[in-house]
Write a protein that holds these residues in place. Sequence first.
Motif, PDB file in Angstrom:
ATOM      1  N   ILE A   1       3.949  21.096   2.420  1.00 42.43           N
ATOM      2  CA  ILE A   1       3.996  22.134   1.391  1.00 42.43           C
ATOM      3  C   ILE A   1       4.431  21.493   0.080  1.00 42.43           C
ATOM      4  O   ILE A   1       5.582  21.062  -0.070  1.00 42.43           O
ATOM      5  CB  ILE A   1       4.955  23.270   1.770  1.00 42.43           C
ATOM      6  CG1 ILE A   1       4.582  23.853   3.139  1.00 42.43           C
ATOM      7  CG2 ILE A   1       4.935  24.349   0.697  1.00 42.43           C
ATOM      8  CD1 ILE A   1       3.218  24.487   3.194  1.00 42.43           C
ATOM      9  N   GLY A   2       3.501  21.428  -0.862  1.00 42.28           N
ATOM     10  CA  GLY A   2       3.798  20.807  -2.138  1.00 42.28           C
ATOM     11  C   GLY A   2       4.388  21.770  -3.152  1.00 42.28           C
ATOM     12  O   GLY A   2       5.213  21.373  -3.986  1.00 42.28           O
TER      13      GLY A   2
ATOM     14  N   SER B   1       0.832  -1.197   0.000  1.00 38.32           N
ATOM     15  CA  SER B   1       0.000   0.000   0.000  1.00 38.32           C
ATOM     16  C   SER B   1       0.868   1.249   0.000  1.00 38.32           C
ATOM     17  O   SER B   1       1.989   1.254   0.504  1.00 38.32           O
ATOM     18  CB  SER B   1      -0.921   0.010   1.231  1.00 38.32           C
ATOM     19  OG  SER B   1      -0.154   0.002   2.417  1.00 38.32           O
ATOM     20  N   ALA B   2       0.318   2.316  -0.579  1.00 37.24           N
ATOM     21  CA  ALA B   2       1.046   3.579  -0.636  1.00 37.24           C
ATOM     22  C   ALA B   2       1.148   4.202   0.757  1.00 37.24           C
ATOM     23  O   ALA B   2       0.261   4.039   1.598  1.00 37.24           O
ATOM     24  CB  ALA B   2       0.334   4.538  -1.583  1.00 37.24           C
ATOM     25  N   VAL B   3       2.236   4.899   0.998  1.00 37.37           N
ATOM     26  CA  VAL B   3       2.445   5.557   2.287  1.00 37.37           C
ATOM     27  C   VAL B   3       1.601   6.833   2.323  1.00 37.37           C
ATOM     28  O   VAL B   3       1.689   7.672   1.415  1.00 37.37           O
ATOM     29  CB  VAL B   3       3.930   5.898   2.496  1.00 37.37           C
ATOM     30  CG1 VAL B   3       4.120   6.653   3.801  1.00 37.37           C
ATOM     31  CG2 VAL B   3       4.760   4.624   2.480  1.00 37.37           C
ATOM     32  N   ALA B   4       0.781   6.972   3.364  1.00 41.23           N
ATOM     33  CA  ALA B   4      -0.065   8.154   3.485  1.00 41.23           C
ATOM     34  C   ALA B   4       0.789   9.362   3.851  1.00 41.23           C
ATOM     35  O   ALA B   4       1.743   9.254   4.627  1.00 41.23           O
ATOM     36  CB  ALA B   4      -1.133   7.920   4.539  1.00 41.23           C
ATOM     37  N   HIS B   5       0.446  10.505   3.293  1.00 42.57           N
ATOM     38  CA  HIS B   5       1.167  11.725   3.631  1.00 42.57           C
ATOM     39  C   HIS B   5       0.173  12.753   4.156  1.00 42.57           C
ATOM     40  O   HIS B   5      -1.036  12.656   3.914  1.00 42.57           O
ATOM     41  CB  HIS B   5       1.922  12.275   2.407  1.00 42.57           C
ATOM     42  CG  HIS B   5       1.038  12.611   1.241  1.00 42.57           C
ATOM     43  ND1 HIS B   5       0.255  13.741   1.186  1.00 42.57           N
ATOM     44  CD2 HIS B   5       0.806  11.960   0.074  1.00 42.57           C
ATOM     45  CE1 HIS B   5      -0.405  13.785   0.047  1.00 42.57           C
ATOM     46  NE2 HIS B   5      -0.103  12.704  -0.646  1.00 42.57           N
ATOM     47  N   PRO B   6       0.642  13.767   4.895  1.00 49.85           N
ATOM     48  CA  PRO B   6      -0.261  14.812   5.390  1.00 49.85           C
ATOM     49  C   PRO B   6      -0.927  15.537   4.238  1.00 49.85           C
ATOM     50  O   PRO B   6      -0.479  15.443   3.090  1.00 49.85           O
ATOM     51  CB  PRO B   6       0.684  15.746   6.160  1.00 49.85           C
ATOM     52  CG  PRO B   6       1.916  14.954   6.415  1.00 49.85           C
ATOM     53  CD  PRO B   6       2.037  13.996   5.281  1.00 49.85           C
TER      54      PRO B   6
ATOM     55  N   LEU C   1       4.274  28.183  11.838  1.00 51.99           N
ATOM     56  CA  LEU C   1       5.081  27.091  12.382  1.00 51.99           C
ATOM     57  C   LEU C   1       4.180  25.943  12.843  1.00 51.99           C
ATOM     58  O   LEU C   1       4.472  24.766  12.605  1.00 51.99           O
ATOM     59  CB  LEU C   1       5.941  27.591  13.545  1.00 51.99           C
ATOM     60  CG  LEU C   1       7.093  28.532  13.179  1.00 51.99           C
ATOM     61  CD1 LEU C   1       7.774  29.058  14.440  1.00 51.99           C
ATOM     62  CD2 LEU C   1       8.104  27.823  12.288  1.00 51.99           C
ATOM     63  N   ALA C   2       3.090  26.275  13.514  1.00 52.22           N
ATOM     64  CA  ALA C   2       2.149  25.240  13.957  1.00 52.22           C
ATOM     65  C   ALA C   2       1.483  24.572  12.762  1.00 52.22           C
ATOM     66  O   ALA C   2       1.285  23.347  12.746  1.00 52.22           O
ATOM     67  CB  ALA C   2       1.095  25.857  14.879  1.00 52.22           C
ATOM     68  N   LEU C   3       1.168  25.364  11.757  1.00 49.27           N
ATOM     69  CA  LEU C   3       0.514  24.836  10.563  1.00 49.27           C
ATOM     70  C   LEU C   3       1.444  23.902   9.791  1.00 49.27           C
ATOM     71  O   LEU C   3       1.010  22.902   9.221  1.00 49.27           O
ATOM     72  CB  LEU C   3       0.071  25.997   9.670  1.00 49.27           C
ATOM     73  CG  LEU C   3      -0.728  25.661   8.421  1.00 49.27           C
ATOM     74  CD1 LEU C   3      -2.069  25.051   8.793  1.00 49.27           C
ATOM     75  CD2 LEU C   3      -0.924  26.927   7.580  1.00 49.27           C
TER      76      LEU C   3
ATOM     77  N   LEU D   1      -5.188  21.226  -1.119  1.00 51.02           N
ATOM     78  CA  LEU D   1      -5.668  22.607  -1.110  1.00 51.02           C
ATOM     79  C   LEU D   1      -4.684  23.476  -1.878  1.00 51.02           C
ATOM     80  O   LEU D   1      -3.486  23.485  -1.593  1.00 51.02           O
ATOM     81  CB  LEU D   1      -5.801  23.132   0.325  1.00 51.02           C
ATOM     82  CG  LEU D   1      -6.160  24.612   0.485  1.00 51.02           C
ATOM     83  CD1 LEU D   1      -7.532  24.909  -0.128  1.00 51.02           C
ATOM     84  CD2 LEU D   1      -6.140  25.030   1.959  1.00 51.02           C
ATOM     85  N   SER D   2      -5.196  24.190  -2.875  1.00 48.99           N
ATOM     86  CA  SER D   2      -4.398  25.157  -3.612  1.00 48.99           C
ATOM     87  C   SER D   2      -4.909  26.554  -3.321  1.00 48.99           C
ATOM     88  O   SER D   2      -6.108  26.830  -3.449  1.00 48.99           O
ATOM     89  CB  SER D   2      -4.460  24.892  -5.120  1.00 48.99           C
ATOM     90  OG  SER D   2      -3.563  23.881  -5.508  1.00 48.99           O
ATOM     91  N   LEU D   3      -4.002  27.443  -2.917  1.00 49.46           N
ATOM     92  CA  LEU D   3      -4.296  28.861  -2.745  1.00 49.46           C
ATOM     93  C   LEU D   3      -3.750  29.580  -3.966  1.00 49.46           C
ATOM     94  O   LEU D   3      -2.569  29.460  -4.287  1.00 49.46           O
ATOM     95  CB  LEU D   3      -3.640  29.401  -1.473  1.00 49.46           C
ATOM     96  CG  LEU D   3      -3.986  28.688  -0.167  1.00 49.46           C
ATOM     97  CD1 LEU D   3      -3.193  29.284   0.993  1.00 49.46           C
ATOM     98  CD2 LEU D   3      -5.481  28.779   0.124  1.00 49.46           C
ATOM     99  N   VAL D   4      -4.611  30.330  -4.650  1.00 52.25           N
ATOM    100  CA  VAL D   4      -4.214  30.972  -5.898  1.00 52.25           C
ATOM    101  C   VAL D   4      -4.289  32.481  -5.750  1.00 52.25           C
ATOM    102  O   VAL D   4      -5.344  33.039  -5.470  1.00 52.25           O
ATOM    103  CB  VAL D   4      -5.108  30.511  -7.069  1.00 52.25           C
ATOM    104  CG1 VAL D   4      -4.722  31.238  -8.348  1.00 52.25           C
ATOM    105  CG2 VAL D   4      -4.997  29.003  -7.260  1.00 52.25           C
ATOM    106  N   GLU D   5      -3.142  33.134  -5.933  1.00 57.82           N
ATOM    107  CA  GLU D   5      -3.064  34.595  -5.913  1.00 57.82           C
ATOM    108  C   GLU D   5      -2.873  35.105  -7.336  1.00 57.82           C
ATOM    109  O   GLU D   5      -2.142  34.509  -8.123  1.00 57.82           O
ATOM    110  CB  GLU D   5      -1.878  35.044  -5.055  1.00 57.82           C
ATOM    111  CG  GLU D   5      -1.691  36.558  -5.042  1.00 57.82           C
ATOM    112  CD  GLU D   5      -0.319  36.980  -4.528  1.00 57.82           C
ATOM    113  OE1 GLU D   5      -0.250  37.480  -3.402  1.00 57.82           O
ATOM    114  OE2 GLU D   5       0.671  36.799  -5.277  1.00 57.82           O
ATOM    115  N   GLY D   6      -3.537  36.195  -7.672  1.00 57.27           N
ATOM    116  CA  GLY D   6      -3.293  36.835  -8.950  1.00 57.27           C
ATOM    117  C   GLY D   6      -4.398  36.635  -9.970  1.00 57.27           C
ATOM    118  O   GLY D   6      -5.138  35.653  -9.943  1.00 57.27           O
ATOM    119  N   SER D   7      -4.485  37.572 -10.892  1.00 57.47           N
ATOM    120  CA  SER D   7      -5.501  37.512 -11.955  1.00 57.47           C
ATOM    121  C   SER D   7      -4.965  36.758 -13.158  1.00 57.47           C
ATOM    122  O   SER D   7      -3.777  36.460 -13.271  1.00 57.47           O
ATOM    123  CB  SER D   7      -5.899  38.931 -12.366  1.00 57.47           C
ATOM    124  OG  SER D   7      -4.811  39.575 -13.022  1.00 57.47           O
TER     125      SER D   7
END
Length: 263
Positions: A41-42, A2-7, A33-35, A58-64
Amino acid sequence: MSAVAHPPRLAVWKFSSCDGCQLTLLDCEDELLALAGQVEIGYFLEASDRELPPPYDLSLVEGSIATAADLERVRRVREQSRHLVTIGACATAGGVQALRNLASLPEYQAVVYARPEYIDSLDHSTPVSAHVPVDLELRGCPIDRRQLLEVITAYLADRRPDVPGHSVCFECKLRGTTCVTVAHGTPCLGPVTQAGCGAICPAYGRGCYGCFGPMETPNTRALLPLLRRDGVTEADAARLYRTFNAASPDFADAARQADEEGA
């Protein structure tokens, strides 16, 4: 085997913008730091050159979206992301650069660039939601760090983020700030602007200038007579609505109305 689970894997992407909303995340410091212990971080070039393969939780997208390359890339980001959240006025409403939508792009390029033939831009600067499905829009120029942390932790906990849709006026009342319009006749976009900043400007005696964009179902046209009463010309009212969120339909509608009344 089985694949290793990651955060949960977080990615932060920049398009046409000033990087201010990404810096808001970096400025979280202790909270970051807690986060960092809860996510992986991918992709986040503002913080590290480390890059992990998709998919991203989760992807955070900045910019137009302002170039053909932006358009192609944001579609790829959407395909690679379980959740996509746009952050800041550029990503949610085209940003300050959407002012170019009001005139001819070649005219702007000729004024700004010595060799405009080397510039490859779309005719309009548009929000991310105009091109791909978006799970949540986080407003502001820049965004508020408290709201950003709420969004990230909410998605980590698999719940919907608690982001208010009411106006800045509510925040003024919550912090006990006297209404600058009622008390001093100061022009203010607070009645039609989404909360989230903590009503910083009115707390220091100046009117809200709408950097968080329109609240839910705002009556932006109805505010125009009040702005005129407080000494704002039609031309200035149009500029006020266009400053940070020129491509927002509600603000754009009021700006057009101000233009028509001032013609």
